[in-house]
Enzyme design. Structure first.
Site, PDB file in Angstrom:
ATOM      1  CG  ASP A 185       2.788   7.238 -12.821  1.00 37.97           C
ATOM      2  OD1 ASP A 185       1.746   7.394 -12.184  1.00 37.97           O
ATOM      3  OD2 ASP A 185       3.503   6.213 -12.742  1.00 37.97           O
TER       4      ASP A 185
ATOM      5  CG  ASP B 267       3.275   5.188  -6.334  1.00 39.97           C
ATOM      6  OD1 ASP B 267       3.997   4.895  -5.379  1.00 39.97           O
ATOM      7  OD2 ASP B 267       2.289   5.962  -6.238  1.00 39.97           O
TER       8      ASP B 267
ATOM      9  CG  ASP C 259       4.642   2.660 -13.340  1.00 34.64           C
ATOM     10  OD1 ASP C 259       3.913   3.660 -13.175  1.00 34.64           O
ATOM     11  OD2 ASP C 259       4.704   1.724 -12.529  1.00 34.64           O
TER      12      ASP C 259
HETATM   13  O1  LIG Z   1      -0.524   6.649 -10.760  1.00 30.23           O
HETATM   14  P1  LIG Z   1       0.575   6.237  -9.847  1.00 30.23           P
HETATM   15  O2  LIG Z   1       1.333   7.389  -9.266  1.00 30.23           O
HETATM   16  O3  LIG Z   1       1.491   5.226 -10.483  1.00 30.23           O
HETATM   17  O4  LIG Z   1      -0.158   5.530  -8.629  1.00 30.23           O
HETATM   18  C1  LIG Z   1      -0.786   4.261  -8.815  1.00 30.23           C
HETATM   19  C2  LIG Z   1      -0.850   3.563  -7.474  1.00 30.23           C
HETATM   20  O5  LIG Z   1       0.494   3.566  -6.993  1.00 30.23           O
HETATM   21  C3  LIG Z   1       0.735   3.122  -5.678  1.00 30.23           C
HETATM   22  O6  LIG Z   1       0.726   1.701  -5.689  1.00 30.23           O
HETATM   23  C4  LIG Z   1       1.814   1.155  -6.388  1.00 30.23           C
HETATM   24  O7  LIG Z   1       3.042   1.531  -5.739  1.00 30.23           O
HETATM   25  C5  LIG Z   1       3.193   1.015  -4.384  1.00 30.23           C
HETATM   26  C6  LIG Z   1       4.467   1.598  -3.799  1.00 30.23           C
HETATM   27  O8  LIG Z   1       5.581   1.304  -4.578  1.00 30.23           O
HETATM   28  C7  LIG Z   1       3.197  -0.520  -4.438  1.00 30.23           C
HETATM   29  O9  LIG Z   1       3.320  -1.053  -3.135  1.00 30.23           O
HETATM   30  C8  LIG Z   1       1.894  -1.001  -5.099  1.00 30.23           C
HETATM   31  O10 LIG Z   1       1.925  -2.410  -5.252  1.00 30.23           O
HETATM   32  C9  LIG Z   1       1.696  -0.356  -6.474  1.00 30.23           C
HETATM   33  O11 LIG Z   1       0.440  -0.690  -7.005  1.00 30.23           O
HETATM   34  C10 LIG Z   1      -0.220   3.717  -4.688  1.00 30.23           C
HETATM   35  O12 LIG Z   1      -0.036   3.113  -3.448  1.00 30.23           O
HETATM   36  C11 LIG Z   1      -1.655   3.668  -5.136  1.00 30.23           C
HETATM   37  O13 LIG Z   1      -2.460   4.395  -4.256  1.00 30.23           O
HETATM   38  C12 LIG Z   1      -1.745   4.326  -6.514  1.00 30.23           C
HETATM   39  O14 LIG Z   1      -3.085   4.318  -6.966  1.00 30.23           O
END
Ligand SMILES: O=P(O)(O)OC[C@H]1O[C@H](O[C@H]2O[C@H](CO)[C@@H](O)[C@H](O)[C@H]2O)[C@H](O)[C@@H](O)[C@@H]1O
Length: 375
Positions: free
Chosen positions: A123, A125, A314
């Protein structure tokens, strides 16, 4: 693979994300119009029932947003009779027995991989990059990029993310990987990589017909959420992310109301919760778990008993992939989390720095086993 690697959690741990599954994941259809009633009455009736529906929908999501926040979970626990520290320690220890650290059990894990082809799924983020307030600044470190590159040199490696594929690539910048963006709804298996003999790049987009709808929703939501301080929208091509990490809690309800006002017109969309984000996505039955299966098939491991997928993530959306591994009875699911959480994963790592350590150990293990002629 030993059974231990597909452990199913026996009981719900203390700080649980189960509550996040409670709200209506499928968006309710607008109520039917009244039969013989006058137009005005029908409109009023429709409006009233939509307000009612909207209110219970908003309340359910508000509750979910609160309970999935660790601070709220702690407040709830402190109201209980057992002192919070003691409670947390007991629950934490019990959880770790069920979900040991992938680093402390590394040797044992590697024994289970003997003779198997590891396929890595990562993954983005919260796994490869730390969670930050601004989604556009969630950069991965050069050291992490180098570690992922080394892993990809040893095993087929895919990144599976909620982000749109182009943005994901801009962050990761590695051509030797496979990418699944938009929660698996935008998959690219490039031709000419080390592990595929594909003569053509494969693009799989099972939600392509939703593209115009997602664009409209993004536009409408941008307008409606603009006045809410801290709210941030992200167009992830086949989904829209509504971020509330920087929205004051007193404005969460207003934000939800705006989301409802737009989404009530789109029964073909649903919401799934993430980390301080609401992910708006097509109602189709396709998720990160389906993407994992698709990628394994595309890489030629459809029915192979000798393949061992390792998935590290995560987020709540990563649970779909962990579940696929658990149901297959083969594969290693690793949750990245500082806190005990209800999960289908079998192991855990605390944070991205531990993920990097794990990846580097994998590379080293591979190098040693090649040297020893074990492969
Ligand atoms: O599937 P992932 O790669 O984990 O992506 C899921 C979402 O992640 C991001 O948002 C998350 O991370 C951001 C940066 O650290 C944070 O600001 C936010 O609160 C988290 O939810 C991304 O911006 C989304 O578009 C993804 O869907």
């Amino acid at each position: 693979m030993t059974n231990q690697n597909v452990v199913v959690p026996e009981a719900t741990p203390a700080i649980t994300v189960a509550a996040a599954a409670k709200p209506p994941v499928l968006f309710p259809y607008p109520p039917p119009r009244g039969g013989g009633a006058s137009a005005a009455a029908a409109i009023r009736k429709k409006h009233l029932s939509q307000v009612e529906l909207g209110e219970s929908w908003t309340n359910a999501w508000l509750e979910s947003m609160k309970t999935s926040s660790p601070i709220h979970a702690k407040v709830a626990a402190s109201a209980a009779a057992v002192p919070i520290i003691e409670r947390e320690q007991n629950e934490h220890s019990a959880w770790i027995v069920r979900h040991p650290s992938a680093l402390s059990k590394f040797e044992q894990l590697m024994k289970a991989t003997k003779g198997k082809q590891i396929v890595m799924f990562l993954d983005y983020d919260g796994t490869l990059s730390p969670i930050v307030d601004d989604p556009d600044s969630a950069f991965m470190s050069d050291a992490m990029r180098a570690a992922v590159k080394e892993v990809a040199g040893c095993f087929p490696t895919a990144i599976v993310s909620g982000r749109c594929r182009s943005k994901l690539f801009d962050f990761v910048k590695l051509t030797e990987l496979y990418y699944a963006g938009s929660h698996g709804m935008d998959i690219e298996v490039r031709k000419g990589t080390k592990y595929t003999k594909k003569k053509k790049t494969v693009l799989f987009q099972p939600a392509s017909e939703f593209l115009p709808m997602i664009k409209k929703v993004h536009k409408a939501l941008s307008k409606k959420t603009k006045p809410i301080p801290g709210a941030k929208l992200e167009n992830n091509k086949f989904c829209v992310s509504v971020h509330f990490r920087c929205v004051d809690e007193k404005n969460w309800r207003v934000l939800l109301e705006q989301v409802w006002l737009v989404l009530k017109e789109y029964p073909m969309l649903r919401i799934t919760p993430g980390r301080k984000v609401l992910e708006i996505r097509p109602i189709i039955k396709w998720d990160k778990g389906s993407a994992l299966q698709f990628l394994l098939d595309s890489l030629g491991f459809a029915d192979s008993k000798n393949v061992l997928p390792v998935y590290i993530g995560d987020d709540l959306t990563d649970e779909d992939a962990f579940k696929v591994l658990r149901d297959r009875g083969r594969g290693i699911g690793i949750l990245v989390s500082e806190f005990p959480k209800e999960t289908n994963a079998s192991y855990f790592l605390r944070r991205p720095s531990e993920v990097m350590e794990f990846l580097l150990r994998l590379v080293e293990w591979k190098r040693l086993s090649l040297e020893d002629g074990l492969e």
